[in-house]
Write a protein that holds these residues in place. Structure first.
Motif, mmCIF file in Angstrom:
data_model
loop_
_atom_site.group_PDB
_atom_site.id
_atom_site.type_symbol
_atom_site.label_atom_id
_atom_site.label_comp_id
_atom_site.label_asym_id
_atom_site.label_seq_id
_atom_site.Cartn_x
_atom_site.Cartn_y
_atom_site.Cartn_z
ATOM 1 N N ALA A 143 0.836 -1.218 0.000
ATOM 2 C CA ALA A 143 0.000 0.000 0.000
ATOM 3 C C ALA A 143 0.866 1.261 0.000
ATOM 4 C CB ALA A 143 -0.931 -0.014 1.215
ATOM 5 N N HIS A 144 2.130 1.132 0.423
ATOM 6 C CA HIS A 144 3.004 2.314 0.503
ATOM 7 C C HIS A 144 3.150 2.999 -0.848
ATOM 8 C CE1 HIS A 144 6.266 -0.171 -1.289
ATOM 9 N NE2 HIS A 144 6.793 0.988 -1.613
ATOM 10 N N ARG A 145 2.895 2.236 -1.945
ATOM 11 C CA ARG A 145 3.116 2.775 -3.297
ATOM 12 C C ARG A 145 2.092 3.836 -3.686
ATOM 13 N NH1 ARG A 145 7.029 -0.313 -5.604
ATOM 14 N NH2 ARG A 145 7.282 -2.376 -4.682
ATOM 15 N N TYR A 146 1.008 3.941 -2.914
ATOM 16 C CA TYR A 146 -0.096 4.800 -3.340
ATOM 17 C C TYR A 146 -0.099 6.189 -2.717
ATOM 18 C CZ TYR A 146 -1.552 0.500 -5.444
ATOM 19 O OH TYR A 146 -1.564 -0.633 -6.204
ATOM 20 N N THR A 147 1.036 6.588 -2.122
ATOM 21 C CA THR A 147 1.075 7.939 -1.576
ATOM 22 C C THR A 147 2.508 8.433 -1.434
ATOM 23 O OG1 THR A 147 0.130 9.344 0.168
ATOM 24 C CG2 THR A 147 1.172 7.301 0.890
ATOM 25 N N VAL A 148 2.616 9.684 -1.021
ATOM 26 C CA VAL A 148 3.909 10.254 -0.636
ATOM 27 C C VAL A 148 3.744 10.715 0.809
ATOM 28 C CG1 VAL A 148 4.531 11.011 -2.959
ATOM 29 C CG2 VAL A 148 3.212 12.540 -1.470
ATOM 30 N N MET A 149 4.847 11.083 1.476
ATOM 31 C CA MET A 149 4.713 11.610 2.837
ATOM 32 C C MET A 149 4.115 13.017 2.759
ATOM 33 S SD MET A 149 5.631 9.392 5.087
ATOM 34 C CE MET A 149 5.316 10.520 6.412
ATOM 35 N N LYS A 150 3.035 13.229 3.459
ATOM 36 C CA LYS A 150 2.398 14.562 3.506
ATOM 37 C C LYS A 150 2.997 15.331 4.682
ATOM 38 C CE LYS A 150 -0.727 13.770 0.241
ATOM 39 N NZ LYS A 150 -1.537 12.599 0.361
ATOM 40 N N PHE A 151 4.194 15.869 4.464
ATOM 41 C CA PHE A 151 4.867 16.510 5.586
ATOM 42 C C PHE A 151 4.138 17.770 6.070
ATOM 43 C CE2 PHE A 151 8.512 13.987 4.042
ATOM 44 C CZ PHE A 151 8.810 13.353 5.239
ATOM 45 N N ASN A 152 3.319 18.363 5.196
ATOM 46 C CA ASN A 152 2.583 19.556 5.643
ATOM 47 C C ASN A 152 1.302 19.198 6.416
ATOM 48 O OD1 ASN A 152 1.314 18.514 3.486
ATOM 49 N ND2 ASN A 152 0.908 20.468 2.450
ATOM 50 N N ASP A 153 0.902 17.920 6.345
ATOM 51 C CA ASP A 153 -0.296 17.485 7.077
ATOM 52 C C ASP A 153 -0.236 15.969 7.327
ATOM 53 O OD1 ASP A 153 -2.801 17.515 8.258
ATOM 54 O OD2 ASP A 153 -3.892 17.404 6.358
ATOM 55 N N PRO A 154 0.760 15.506 8.101
ATOM 56 C CA PRO A 154 0.954 14.046 8.247
ATOM 57 C C PRO A 154 -0.192 13.350 8.962
ATOM 58 C CG PRO A 154 2.389 15.245 9.752
ATOM 59 C CD PRO A 154 1.770 16.270 8.863
ATOM 60 N N GLU A 155 -0.971 14.115 9.711
ATOM 61 C CA GLU A 155 -2.049 13.503 10.495
ATOM 62 C C GLU A 155 -3.418 13.668 9.848
ATOM 63 O OE1 GLU A 155 -2.067 14.269 14.727
ATOM 64 O OE2 GLU A 155 -0.233 15.423 14.443
ATOM 65 N N GLY A 156 -3.452 14.142 8.609
ATOM 66 C CA GLY A 156 -4.732 14.307 7.940
ATOM 67 C C GLY A 156 -5.682 15.229 8.698
ATOM 68 N N ARG A 157 -5.149 16.311 9.237
ATOM 69 C CA ARG A 157 -6.008 17.255 9.967
ATOM 70 C C ARG A 157 -6.838 18.090 9.002
ATOM 71 N NH1 ARG A 157 -5.181 17.690 15.461
ATOM 72 N NH2 ARG A 157 -3.339 16.578 16.193
ATOM 73 N N LYS A 158 -6.202 18.447 7.841
ATOM 74 C CA LYS A 158 -6.940 19.266 6.862
ATOM 75 C C LYS A 158 -7.843 18.386 6.025
ATOM 76 C CE LYS A 158 -3.042 22.414 6.536
ATOM 77 N NZ LYS A 158 -1.768 22.434 5.835
ATOM 78 N N LYS A 159 -7.320 17.226 5.623
ATOM 79 C CA LYS A 159 -8.088 16.328 4.756
ATOM 80 C C LYS A 159 -7.716 14.900 5.117
ATOM 81 C CE LYS A 159 -8.957 15.562 -0.121
ATOM 82 N NZ LYS A 159 -8.298 15.513 -1.397
ATOM 83 N N PHE A 160 -8.709 14.095 5.494
ATOM 84 C CA PHE A 160 -8.402 12.727 5.918
ATOM 85 C C PHE A 160 -8.937 11.710 4.927
ATOM 86 C CE2 PHE A 160 -9.339 8.764 8.181
ATOM 87 C CZ PHE A 160 -8.082 8.466 8.682
ATOM 88 N N SER A 161 -8.073 10.765 4.536
ATOM 89 C CA SER A 161 -8.513 9.624 3.741
ATOM 90 C C SER A 161 -7.984 8.386 4.465
ATOM 91 C CB SER A 161 -7.939 9.706 2.321
ATOM 92 O OG SER A 161 -7.658 8.402 1.839
ATOM 93 N N SER A 162 -8.885 7.459 4.746
ATOM 94 C CA SER A 162 -8.512 6.246 5.486
ATOM 95 C C SER A 162 -7.392 5.494 4.748
ATOM 96 C CB SER A 162 -9.767 5.372 5.619
ATOM 97 O OG SER A 162 -9.428 4.053 5.866
ATOM 98 N N PHE A 163 -7.550 5.317 3.429
ATOM 99 C CA PHE A 163 -6.556 4.558 2.669
ATOM 100 C C PHE A 163 -5.219 5.294 2.614
ATOM 101 C CE2 PHE A 163 -4.388 3.448 -1.341
ATOM 102 C CZ PHE A 163 -4.020 2.154 -0.980
ATOM 103 N N LYS A 164 -5.283 6.623 2.379
ATOM 104 C CA LYS A 164 -4.028 7.388 2.284
ATOM 105 C C LYS A 164 -3.296 7.400 3.630
ATOM 106 C CE LYS A 164 -4.249 9.054 -1.980
ATOM 107 N NZ LYS A 164 -3.385 8.980 -3.069
ATOM 108 N N ALA A 165 -4.072 7.450 4.710
ATOM 109 C CA ALA A 165 -3.451 7.453 6.044
ATOM 110 C C ALA A 165 -2.720 6.128 6.267
ATOM 111 C CB ALA A 165 -4.507 7.665 7.124
ATOM 112 N N TYR A 166 -3.378 5.030 5.886
ATOM 113 C CA TYR A 166 -2.748 3.703 6.038
ATOM 114 C C TYR A 166 -1.508 3.611 5.133
ATOM 115 C CZ TYR A 166 -2.058 -1.343 5.990
ATOM 116 O OH TYR A 166 -1.504 -2.607 6.073
#
Ligand SMILES: NC(=O)c1ccc[n+]([C@@H]2O[C@H](COP(=O)([O-])OP(=O)(O)OC[C@H]3O[C@@H](n4cnc5c(N)ncnc54)[C@H](OP(=O)(O)O)[C@@H]3O)[C@@H](O)[C@H]2O)c1
Length: 293
Positions: A143-166
């Motif tokens: 699953a790691h292949r489907y995202t990059v590190m969101k260093f500006n919002d690592p905790e999904g405070r602005k926008k949360f996606s269950s899959f992206k968080a995982y």
């Protein structure tokens, strides 16, 4: 690696892949320490591990990876009761549908899947160095292949996606592996990570409760899912090979982002800030793939 009489810590051994890995590894006669959040469930699994492996040296200790205090208590207690750590398997993980927070107010997936193991590993580093030759295994995912590190919002405070968080937490497992492997290069401690396959476990209970019922036949069993962990733990082929990502017992190139040295360093610094861990940051060269030809 010969484990007879050595100390092994496996997180997430109360279910799925972790239980099966614990049984297989217990057969090698180590002293097996299981950090668990639910002691009642832990007692049941401990009985199962002892019965199936024939190894009575299985110890349960309370540790909730969603609480930095609990992790610190575990590490303190471990150091009092045991001497040296030869194999650490960071296997516990969650995938949640709704955004939740840990006891420390951190988004749960990032907290439990990355920051918890980051803190646990760092608190046990002296024991691991003292136990060298030693191995650390981090359970990641394709699953790691489907995202990059969101260093500006690592905790999904602005926008949360269950899959992206995982996916991000599993990417973090690889970047963590990469940086730690480099840090421990001269300590005779290897650090590798792996993907267990698509495995019928409770991981999907909160996001797709019917998945295992519907797709179970096409999924690996937890025992099959544990095979690459057991390989990384025991095989002499891993001696001196560090910083790798493995699938089906073979090294595999992870995503480009997972090989991004700047991201690995930035994540390490961010994780230190979150957890209060202090480590010197030498100028690492990241030439950590020492795979035998
Ligand atoms: N299943 C797959 O297809 C798949 C694919 C790729 C990667 N993985 C990875 O494989 C690893 C194992 O997952 P699994 O599939 O075996 O799932 P699982 O059956 O749900 O097991 C997860 C384990 O993690 C423990 N855990 C969860 N939250 C915890 C916390 N706050 N503190 C301490 N322990 C906690 C659970 O404890 P409780 O028993 O108390 O809940 C359980 O022992 C995870 O890292 C997962 O991301 C799985």
């Amino acid at each position: 690696m010969v484990l007879d009489g050595k100390n092994v810590v496996i997180t997430g051994a109360t279910s799925g892949i972790g239980t099966e890995a614990a049984i297989e590894i217990a057969r090698m006669n180590p002293c097996l320490v299981l950090p668990v959040r639910n002691m009642g469930k832990g007692e049941q699994v401990k009985k199962q591990i002892i019965a199936e492996s024939g190894n009575p040296s299985v110890y349960l200790m309370k540790c909730d990876l969603a609480s930095f205090d609990s992790i610190r208590d575990f590490a303190r207690e471990y150091k009092k009761r045991f001497s040296g750590l030869h194999l650490l398997i960071n296997n516990a993980g969650i995938w949640e549908y709704k955004r939740g927070e840990t006891e420390d107010g951190i988004e749960r997936t990032f907290g439990v899947n990355h920051l918890g193991p980051f803190l646990l590993t760092n608190l046990l580093l002296d024991e691991i160095r003292g136990g060298a030759p030693a191995r650390i295994i981090n359970v990641s995912s394709e699953a790691h292949r489907y995202t990059v590190m969101k260093f500006n919002d690592p905790e999904g405070r602005k926008k949360f996606s269950s899959f992206k968080a995982y996916a991000q937490s599993k990417l973090a497992n690889i970047l963590f592996t990469r940086h730690l492997a480099q840090m421990l290069m001269d300590d005779d401690v290897t650090v590798n990570c792996m993907h267990p396959g698509f495995v019928a476990t409770h991981l999907f209970d909160k996001i797709a409760p019917f998945l295992v019922t519907v797709l179970g036949l096409f999924m690996k069993t937890p025992r099959q899912g544990a095979e690459t962990i057991v390989y990384l733990a025991l095989s002499p082929e891993i001696d001196g090979n560090t910083g790798g990502y493995y699938v089906n017992k073979k090294i595999k190139k992870p995503s480009r982002t997972a090989l991004d040295n700047k991201a690995a360093r930035k994540l390490w610094e961010l994780s230190c800030d979150y957890t209060g861990v202090f480590t010197a940051m030498p100028d690492l060269s990241y030439d950590s793939h020492k795979v035998k030809p």
